[in-house]
Write an enzyme that holds these catalytic residues in place. Sequence first.
Site, PDB file in Angstrom:
ATOM      1  N   HIS A  22       0.843  -1.209   0.000  1.00  0.00           N
ATOM      2  CA  HIS A  22       0.000   0.000   0.000  1.00  0.00           C
ATOM      3  C   HIS A  22       0.876   1.256   0.000  1.00  0.00           C
ATOM      4  CE1 HIS A  22      -3.116  -2.665   2.163  1.00  0.00           C
ATOM      5  NE2 HIS A  22      -3.628  -2.407   0.972  1.00  0.00           N
ATOM      6  N   LYS A  46     -15.931  -7.888   4.777  1.00  0.00           N
ATOM      7  CA  LYS A  46     -14.734  -8.264   5.544  1.00  0.00           C
ATOM      8  C   LYS A  46     -14.924  -8.025   7.028  1.00  0.00           C
ATOM      9  CE  LYS A  46     -11.267  -7.572   1.957  1.00  0.00           C
ATOM     10  NZ  LYS A  46     -10.157  -6.746   1.474  1.00  0.00           N
ATOM     11  N   ARG A  96      -1.825  -6.137  -8.438  1.00  0.00           N
ATOM     12  CA  ARG A  96      -0.718  -6.997  -8.037  1.00  0.00           C
ATOM     13  C   ARG A  96      -0.499  -8.135  -9.021  1.00  0.00           C
ATOM     14  NH1 ARG A  96      -3.191  -8.453  -2.509  1.00  0.00           N
ATOM     15  NH2 ARG A  96      -4.978  -8.286  -3.900  1.00  0.00           N
ATOM     16  N   SER A 134      -3.151  -7.973   2.957  1.00  0.00           N
ATOM     17  CA  SER A 134      -3.342  -7.775   4.395  1.00  0.00           C
ATOM     18  C   SER A 134      -3.632  -9.108   5.082  1.00  0.00           C
ATOM     19  CB  SER A 134      -4.482  -6.782   4.628  1.00  0.00           C
ATOM     20  OG  SER A 134      -4.148  -5.550   4.047  1.00  0.00           O
TER      21      SER A 134
HETATM   22  N1  COA Z   1      -0.130  -4.123  -1.779  1.00  0.00           N
HETATM   23  C1  COA Z   1      -0.519  -5.074  -0.916  1.00  0.00           C
HETATM   24  N2  COA Z   1      -1.774  -5.479  -0.769  1.00  0.00           N
HETATM   25  C2  COA Z   1      -2.679  -4.881  -1.533  1.00  0.00           C
HETATM   26  C3  COA Z   1      -2.353  -3.885  -2.451  1.00  0.00           C
HETATM   27  C4  COA Z   1      -1.022  -3.506  -2.557  1.00  0.00           C
HETATM   28  N3  COA Z   1      -0.624  -2.581  -3.415  1.00  0.00           N
HETATM   29  N4  COA Z   1      -3.478  -3.499  -3.069  1.00  0.00           N
HETATM   30  C5  COA Z   1      -4.464  -4.234  -2.566  1.00  0.00           C
HETATM   31  N5  COA Z   1      -3.979  -5.062  -1.635  1.00  0.00           N
HETATM   32  C6  COA Z   1      -4.700  -6.086  -0.904  1.00  0.00           C
HETATM   33  C7  COA Z   1      -5.281  -5.600   0.372  1.00  0.00           C
HETATM   34  O1  COA Z   1      -4.357  -5.771   1.424  1.00  0.00           O
HETATM   35  C8  COA Z   1      -6.483  -6.474   0.499  1.00  0.00           C
HETATM   36  O2  COA Z   1      -6.100  -7.690   1.102  1.00  0.00           O
HETATM   37  P1  COA Z   1      -7.141  -8.555   1.947  1.00  0.00           P
HETATM   38  O3  COA Z   1      -8.239  -8.950   1.015  1.00  0.00           O
HETATM   39  O4  COA Z   1      -6.316  -9.670   2.398  1.00  0.00           O
HETATM   40  O5  COA Z   1      -7.643  -7.662   3.051  1.00  0.00           O
HETATM   41  C9  COA Z   1      -6.902  -6.745  -0.936  1.00  0.00           C
HETATM   42  O6  COA Z   1      -5.784  -6.474  -1.701  1.00  0.00           O
HETATM   43  C10 COA Z   1      -7.966  -5.864  -1.530  1.00  0.00           C
HETATM   44  O7  COA Z   1      -8.358  -4.944  -0.628  1.00  0.00           O
HETATM   45  P2  COA Z   1      -8.451  -3.369  -0.723  1.00  0.00           P
HETATM   46  O8  COA Z   1      -7.602  -2.782  -1.781  1.00  0.00           O
HETATM   47  O9  COA Z   1      -8.217  -2.875   0.645  1.00  0.00           O
HETATM   48  O10 COA Z   1      -9.870  -3.213  -1.200  1.00  0.00           O
HETATM   49  P3  COA Z   1     -11.168  -3.917  -0.668  1.00  0.00           P
HETATM   50  O11 COA Z   1     -11.495  -4.968  -1.659  1.00  0.00           O
HETATM   51  O12 COA Z   1     -11.090  -4.330   0.744  1.00  0.00           O
HETATM   52  O13 COA Z   1     -12.181  -2.737  -0.726  1.00  0.00           O
HETATM   53  C11 COA Z   1     -13.160  -0.793  -1.718  1.00  0.00           C
HETATM   54  C12 COA Z   1     -12.393  -2.075  -1.904  1.00  0.00           C
HETATM   55  C13 COA Z   1     -13.122  -0.291  -0.321  1.00  0.00           C
HETATM   56  C14 COA Z   1     -12.481   0.203  -2.621  1.00  0.00           C
HETATM   57  C15 COA Z   1     -14.597  -1.090  -2.174  1.00  0.00           C
HETATM   58  O14 COA Z   1     -15.158  -2.088  -1.346  1.00  0.00           O
HETATM   59  C16 COA Z   1     -15.471   0.151  -2.135  1.00  0.00           C
HETATM   60  O15 COA Z   1     -15.353   0.982  -2.996  1.00  0.00           O
HETATM   61  N6  COA Z   1     -16.337   0.280  -1.101  1.00  0.00           N
HETATM   62  C17 COA Z   1     -17.242   1.423  -0.962  1.00  0.00           C
HETATM   63  C18 COA Z   1     -18.655   1.066  -1.420  1.00  0.00           C
HETATM   64  C19 COA Z   1     -18.758   1.100  -2.916  1.00  0.00           C
HETATM   65  O16 COA Z   1     -18.630   2.107  -3.559  1.00  0.00           O
HETATM   66  N7  COA Z   1     -19.030  -0.081  -3.494  1.00  0.00           N
HETATM   67  C20 COA Z   1     -19.197  -0.223  -4.912  1.00  0.00           C
HETATM   68  C21 COA Z   1     -17.887  -0.457  -5.576  1.00  0.00           C
HETATM   69  S1  COA Z   1     -18.100  -0.703  -7.311  1.00  0.00           S
END
Ligand code: COA
Length: 165
Positions: A22, A46, A96, A134
């Site tokens: 991140h 989650k 990734r 994560s």
């Molecule tokens: N390096 C390491 N890990 C990374 C990373 C990076 N560069 N980029 C993503 N990840 C990992 C995260 O650690 C996470 O791991 P986990 O699943 O083990 O927790 C995973 O990739 C993806 O998570 P994250 O990037 O945190 O996104 P998310 O999927 O949890 O949430 C939101 C995505 C919050 C952007 C999305 O749910 C959202 O927009 N929510 C708001 C409501 C909304 O608008 N919904 C409609 C969307 S179309």
Amino acid sequence: MAKKTKKIAVYPGSFDPPTDGHLNIIERGAKLFDEVVVAIAVNSSKKPLLTIQERLDTLKVLLKKHRNVRLDFFENKLLVHYAREKKATAILRGLRTVQDYEYEFQMALANKQLAPEIETVFMMTDSGLSHLSSSLVKEILSLGGSGKNLVPPLVEKIVHQKFKK
Ligand code: COA
């Protein structure tokens, strides 16, 4: 002369916990945009380990050195609505592996349909960080592994403390 509009990007995520991956995206994003808003979002599917406050406190310390990076959180609203509130023109996401592609593609298309004026910008994760997530970090730390090259020492400490409880 017309006033230049600030290019603002929102970098949303669960950050539970924030990892080196991140931070890598944030650092590089901060060089591309005038301002990057790191937004802790609540992903309803989650079950987080860290509270929002713990994630905010941790990221506050980690992002202190970046003058154009702001920290925030949002819940109970769409990402695109939040991005509009922040006057952002872009949503920044890291890619990734190919596994990320389908999920990210679907989200980017849905967001584009909801808010055509906001572009999703993808940044390839640096090599050496593409295996990180994560969940992987939590599993390693929960079983007594080292957080070296996965998370900053501060994150390792907080996650360890959390597991001890
Ligand atoms: N390096 C390491 N890990 C990374 C990373 C990076 N560069 N980029 C993503 N990840 C990992 C995260 O650690 C996470 O791991 P986990 O699943 O083990 O927790 C995973 O990739 C993806 O998570 P994250 O990037 O945190 O996104 P998310 O999927 O949890 O949430 C939101 C995505 C919050 C952007 C999305 O749910 C959202 O927009 N929510 C708001 C409501 C909304 O608008 N919904 C409609 C969307 S179309």
